[in-house]
Design a protein around this motif. Structure first.
Motif, PDB file in Angstrom:
ATOM      1  N   GLU A  12      24.535   6.313 -13.726  1.00  0.00           N
ATOM      2  CA  GLU A  12      24.682   5.326 -12.659  1.00  0.00           C
ATOM      3  C   GLU A  12      25.408   5.895 -11.445  1.00  0.00           C
ATOM      4  O   GLU A  12      24.932   5.771 -10.305  1.00  0.00           O
ATOM      5  CB  GLU A  12      25.388   4.073 -13.183  1.00  0.00           C
ATOM      6  CG  GLU A  12      24.487   3.227 -14.069  1.00  0.00           C
ATOM      7  CD  GLU A  12      25.021   1.835 -14.356  1.00  0.00           C
ATOM      8  OE1 GLU A  12      24.235   0.975 -14.777  1.00  0.00           O
ATOM      9  OE2 GLU A  12      26.241   1.601 -14.150  1.00  0.00           O
ATOM     10  N   GLN A  16      24.132   6.678  -7.461  1.00  0.00           N
ATOM     11  CA  GLN A  16      24.858   6.088  -6.328  1.00  0.00           C
ATOM     12  C   GLN A  16      25.187   7.168  -5.300  1.00  0.00           C
ATOM     13  O   GLN A  16      25.028   6.963  -4.088  1.00  0.00           O
ATOM     14  CB  GLN A  16      26.126   5.396  -6.829  1.00  0.00           C
ATOM     15  CG  GLN A  16      25.856   4.142  -7.644  1.00  0.00           C
ATOM     16  CD  GLN A  16      27.030   3.741  -8.526  1.00  0.00           C
ATOM     17  OE1 GLN A  16      28.150   4.238  -8.361  1.00  0.00           O
ATOM     18  NE2 GLN A  16      26.788   2.843  -9.465  1.00  0.00           N
ATOM     19  N   GLY A 119      26.202  -0.696  -7.546  1.00  0.00           N
ATOM     20  CA  GLY A 119      24.890  -0.205  -7.132  1.00  0.00           C
ATOM     21  C   GLY A 119      24.361  -0.887  -5.900  1.00  0.00           C
ATOM     22  O   GLY A 119      23.145  -0.960  -5.690  1.00  0.00           O
ATOM     23  N   ASP A 612      23.880  -2.242 -14.275  1.00  0.00           N
ATOM     24  CA  ASP A 612      22.583  -2.924 -14.318  1.00  0.00           C
ATOM     25  C   ASP A 612      22.594  -4.113 -15.269  1.00  0.00           C
ATOM     26  O   ASP A 612      21.974  -5.149 -14.987  1.00  0.00           O
ATOM     27  CB  ASP A 612      21.486  -1.948 -14.735  1.00  0.00           C
ATOM     28  CG  ASP A 612      21.099  -0.981 -13.620  1.00  0.00           C
ATOM     29  OD1 ASP A 612      21.427  -1.268 -12.450  1.00  0.00           O
ATOM     30  OD2 ASP A 612      20.481   0.051 -13.912  1.00  0.00           O
ATOM     31  N   HIS A 761      19.632   1.381 -11.150  1.00  0.00           N
ATOM     32  CA  HIS A 761      20.002   2.691 -11.707  1.00  0.00           C
ATOM     33  C   HIS A 761      19.034   3.146 -12.793  1.00  0.00           C
ATOM     34  O   HIS A 761      18.515   4.263 -12.752  1.00  0.00           O
ATOM     35  CB  HIS A 761      21.425   2.642 -12.276  1.00  0.00           C
ATOM     36  CG  HIS A 761      22.459   2.180 -11.314  1.00  0.00           C
ATOM     37  ND1 HIS A 761      22.826   0.857 -11.208  1.00  0.00           N
ATOM     38  CD2 HIS A 761      23.199   2.859 -10.399  1.00  0.00           C
ATOM     39  CE1 HIS A 761      23.767   0.740 -10.280  1.00  0.00           C
ATOM     40  NE2 HIS A 761      24.004   1.937  -9.766  1.00  0.00           N
TER      41      HIS A 761
END
Length: 857
Positions: A12, A16, A119, A612, A761
């Protein structure tokens, strides 16, 4: 080797960083090759820690932004910080830390450890912080434009004053009528000279233009309408009996009830009170006036079960019938509402009825349902009716009588018709430190003088400030700030020490985002006009009135100053529901907040299940406008769903059914060439794309059902594996044809694309692993949104509902497009229908094509 286990933490933060480095969320000013879309979420106060309750609104806004970007829009999705305000001063006092230090620490944590790790797709190049001088420089400049256009004025207004602290208190700092720091000290109401913006000059357009906001929730438009509060009525004058040259003017929306006046009420702070109080009443009146000073305006407006008031001992003459009625004072009348005086008509007003009952004042009926007096009233009659006990107006319909009374008053110089608004001018003065300084000086020779543009900003001093919460604003005690020279005559002058209401900062921040780093002006009009109005605004319903109303006012005023072109700042408004959770302190399910001890932190959840999973739960658990109760199991359920997605795609890659190096050269799926089970999966993909496209559209925003559609598609994919001979739901060890492999590639690509705005992600990671990024040369989030074939979304089979006398008896599968005769035949031959009829005569058959057949017996 592809990892078989979904571990969000493995990738993740990686994505980013890559997205930010690649700049894929940067908006292009003035791009004419694509339609623009300004997506805005209400910027937060940097309190230090966002919890899952906050994350819902940022997730919703992010999904909207990502979806529009994939649809080919030039998307502006900015973020900033509403950083001035009282909480920072309170934190400075309790933590012995300067507000700026505390605020900037909070911003760093909330931005880097929370919003980025969620995110979000913000364009951080446009970040604004309202307590930075490069922002409030232009807040001051805008204030001066209002000042130059006579929209910023200074006048007296009541404030909450603590005599111990020697400072003004906000309404939230008054607890049970006392100072929050000194519970034994009653707060006083004092008149102070303060700064206002004349929002009342825009009352009519603010009201009328609500009709333009058809894409706002109707509840919000109604709240604004009620807050503006347009009233049609009359100003009527009552002559003081003992002072024939003194008249008291009242505003009333019900001039038709003037024959029912049995008393007149003044606000305790009305300057006429002292003049009209008799010697016998002075002591009681003085005591009551003093008591009123210890009530906040909010307390007085809210009202009490038991009405309070005292008579002045003087009387007025009703100009319509000559009745002599007493003058009272009562704290439910406010000096800055209307004229500071109201007429009491207990027969036709609930509040007046309660007041009259409490003090044994006459209750006169002047309207009855049928024109016949009903005698003693047990409650106020509030409906329309026929006039009674009203002289020559008797028998008139009360609505018609209202016009006649105004005509009579005007002709006889007893009053005039008047339109009045509940809306009052916006008091922006704050006697506190942590706010935008007001850029004016007070000169004994020149009066109030604005600071020249070239001397802006008036910088809020940081060094040498001692914030104690007592003794008024620290700025007033700081000679180095206060003492200055007059820009006009160069003589000695004093700076204005009030700071601005923080609602000022949030009333134009959306314009600064359009040109956030411009050092020479608040914003270039060309850029503001390109991006404005905001296409989608997202935020809590708690801001339905003040923030939205002030922003609308600012926009209209700046339009009239030729700084912007739009009439309204926000075309579409989405007010998301709050997030709730069981509170151990109250034993109830309440809004998630630190004070209630029921918050769920972001960091721990992200570490365990990933951002997520949190995003999907906040989108899935309830429709966006409704409250969402946080449920850990529900959130974990979304983690399990994403794990199924991960396992399915990685199994395809591991088994060779999906080859990353070949996905770009896979043949297109030929629906006609597929077997029936493959056709069903192919159709399911098209149905899913269509459904999610519609659910994420601006007309719907059904995020929960969009996710449900993705669940259904994943279930369909696993079922297809079983139909293909997989015993354990895995592709490993199962042989697939080239056509099936092409179908898998098509299905996975479309699943990841429709899932991408909601779970960015995992979608990006699998997009890369499956080879789509290499084949198409793009991050998933800048890939074009998938299309669907409408013909493949229509099922050939339908469910035909069979009824008898309107009650469902049976449901059967039938081909789509049956004729009326075919539908009737199916119903008449159905065993359950025949059993229900049991030989009775069929009177008629009602057919709704492809839906139902109702057999009427």
């Amino acid at each position: 080797m592809v990892s078989q286990q979904y571990v969000a933490q493995d990738f993740e933060e990686k994505w980013q960083a890559k997205w930010e480095e690649a700049g894929i969320y940067r908006a292009d000013d003035g791009d004419t090759t694509r339609p623009k879309f300004y997506s805005l979420v209400m910027f937060p106060y940097p309190s230090g820690d966002l919890h899952m309750g906050h994350m819902r609104v940022y997730t919703v806004s992010d999904v909207i932004s990502r979806t529009r970007r994939m649809h080919g829009y030039n998307v502006l999705n900015p973020m900033g910080w509403d950083a001035f305000g009282l909480p920072a001063e309170n934190a400075a006092i309790s933590r012995k830390m300067h507000p700026e230090v505390w605020t900037k620490q909070n911003i760093r944590f909330m931005r880097d450890e929370q919003l980025k790790k969620l995110g979000t797709s913000f364009d951080w190049r446009r970040e604004v912080t309202t307590c930075d001088s490069d922002y409030y420089h232009w807040t001051q400049w805008l204030f001066l434009q209002f000042f130059k256009h006579n929209l910023a004025v200074r006048k007296e207004a009541p404030v909450n004053w603590c005599p111990i602290c020697q400072t003004v208190l906000a309404n939230e700092q008054v607890e049970d009528g006392a100072c929050w720091r000194h519970p034994e000290t009653k707060v006083e109401q004092r008149l102070m000279s303060q700064w206002f913006l004349k929002i009342t000059d825009y009352a009519d357009p603010l009201l009328l233009d609500l009709d333009k906001l058809q894409n706002w929730p109707s509840s919000v438009r109604i709240m604004q309408q009620n807050w503006i509060g347009k009233s049609e009525g009359a100003l009527l004058t009552f002559t003081v009996e003992s002072k024939p040259n003194l008249q008291i003017t009242v505003f009333t929306t019900r001039p038709d009830t003037v024959f029912g006046v049995s008393y007149l009420v003044l606000a305790p702070e009305n300057p006429l009170v002292a003049e009209l109080t008799t010697d016998e009443c002075k002591e009681a009146v003085a005591k009551y006036v003093d008591q009123s000073k210890h009530k906040t305006e909010l307390d007085r407006m809210t009202g009490e079960k038991t009405k309070t008031g005292v008579p002045l001992g003087t009387y007025v003459i009703n100009p319509f019938n000559g009745d002599v009625v007493p003058i009272w004072i009562a704290d439910y009348v406010l000096m800055n509402y209307g004229t500071g005086a109201v007429m009491g008509v207990p027969g036709h007003d609930d509040r007046d009825f309660a007041f009259a009952k409490t003090f044994n004042l006459p209750i006169i009926e002047v309207i009855s349902p049928d024109g016949n007096p009903t005698g003693e009233l047990n409650e106020a009659y509030l409906e329309h009716g026929k006039m009674v006990n009203s002289g020559k107006f008797n028998g008139l319909d009360s609505r018609e009588a209202k016009k006649k009374f105004i005509e009579h008053a005007t002709e006889n110089k007893l009053g005039v018709g008047r339109t009045q608004f509940r809306l009052r001018d916006w008091l922006i003065s704050r006697q506190r430190y942590w706010g935008c300084p007001i850029p004016l000086v007070h000169c004994a020779t020149c009066g109030i003088v604005p600071i020249p543009d070239e001397q802006l900003p008036v910088v809020l001093p940081v060094e040498g400030i001692e914030i104690t919460g007592e003794g008024g604003s620290p700025l007033g005690r700081m000679d180095s700030f206060v003492k200055t020279s007059c820009p006009k005559c160069k003589g000695e002058a004093r700076r204005e020490t009030d700071t601005m209401d923080t609602f000022i900062d949030s009333s134009w921040y959306f314009l600064r985002y359009a040109d956030a780093k411009n050092p020479a002006e608040a914003f270039a009009s060309s850029k503001a006009n390109y991006w404005m109005p905001v296409d989608q605004y997202v935020g809590g319903v708690e801001h339905a009135i003040l923030h939205l109303l002030y922003s609308r006012f600012f926009t209209k005023a700046l339009r009239d100053m030729k700084l912007v072109q739009c009439d309204e700042p926000f075309t579409n408004l989405l007010s998301q529901g709050m997030v709730t959770k069981f509170s151990p302190s109250s034993g109830r399910i309440e809004k998630m907040s630190k004070s209630r001890g029921n918050v769920v932190g972001t960091a721990d959840f992200f570490k365990r299940y990933g951002a997520d999973s949190a995003r999907l739960f906040t989108l899935f658990a309830a429709p966006v406008e409704q409250e969402l109760e946080w449920n850990e199991e529900g959130a974990i359920g979304q983690y399990r769903f994403l794990s199924r997605v991960w396992r399915f795609v990685t199994d395809l890659i591991e088994s060779g059914a999906l080859k990353p190096d070949l996905v770009g050269s896979m043949p297109a799926v030929d629906h006609a060439a597929l077997d029936e089970k493959s056709k069903a999966l192919h159709s399911l993909v098209h149905k899913t794309v269509k459904a999610v496209t519609l659910d994420l559209s601006q007309e719907r925003y059904n995020f929960n059902t969009a996710i449900a559609r993705c669940h259904e598609m994943v279930n369909g994919l696993y079922k297809y594996l079983q139909d293909c001979g997989s015993d354990n739901g895995s592709t490993v060890g199962t042989e697939f044809s080239e056509q099936q492999k092409a179908l898998f590639a098509f299905a996975v690509r479309n699943l990841l694309l429709v899932l991408a705005p909601m779970a960015p992600h995992i979608s990006e990671e699998l997009w890369q692993q499956a080879g789509f990024a290499k084949a198409e040369g793009k991050f998933i989030h800048v890939t074009t949104w998938p299309t669907f074939d409408e013909t493949l979304t229509i099922d050939n089979q339908i469910e035909l509902v069979l009824q008898v006398n309107g009650k469902i008896v049976s449901k059967v599968s039938a081909p789509r497009g049956l004729t009326k005769a075919q539908s009737e035949e199916i119903a008449q031959n159905d065993p359950k229908i025949r059993s229900k009829i049991d030989g009775q005569t069929i009177r008629k058959l009602i057919v709704v094509p492809d839906k139902l057949v109702n057999v009427v017996i």
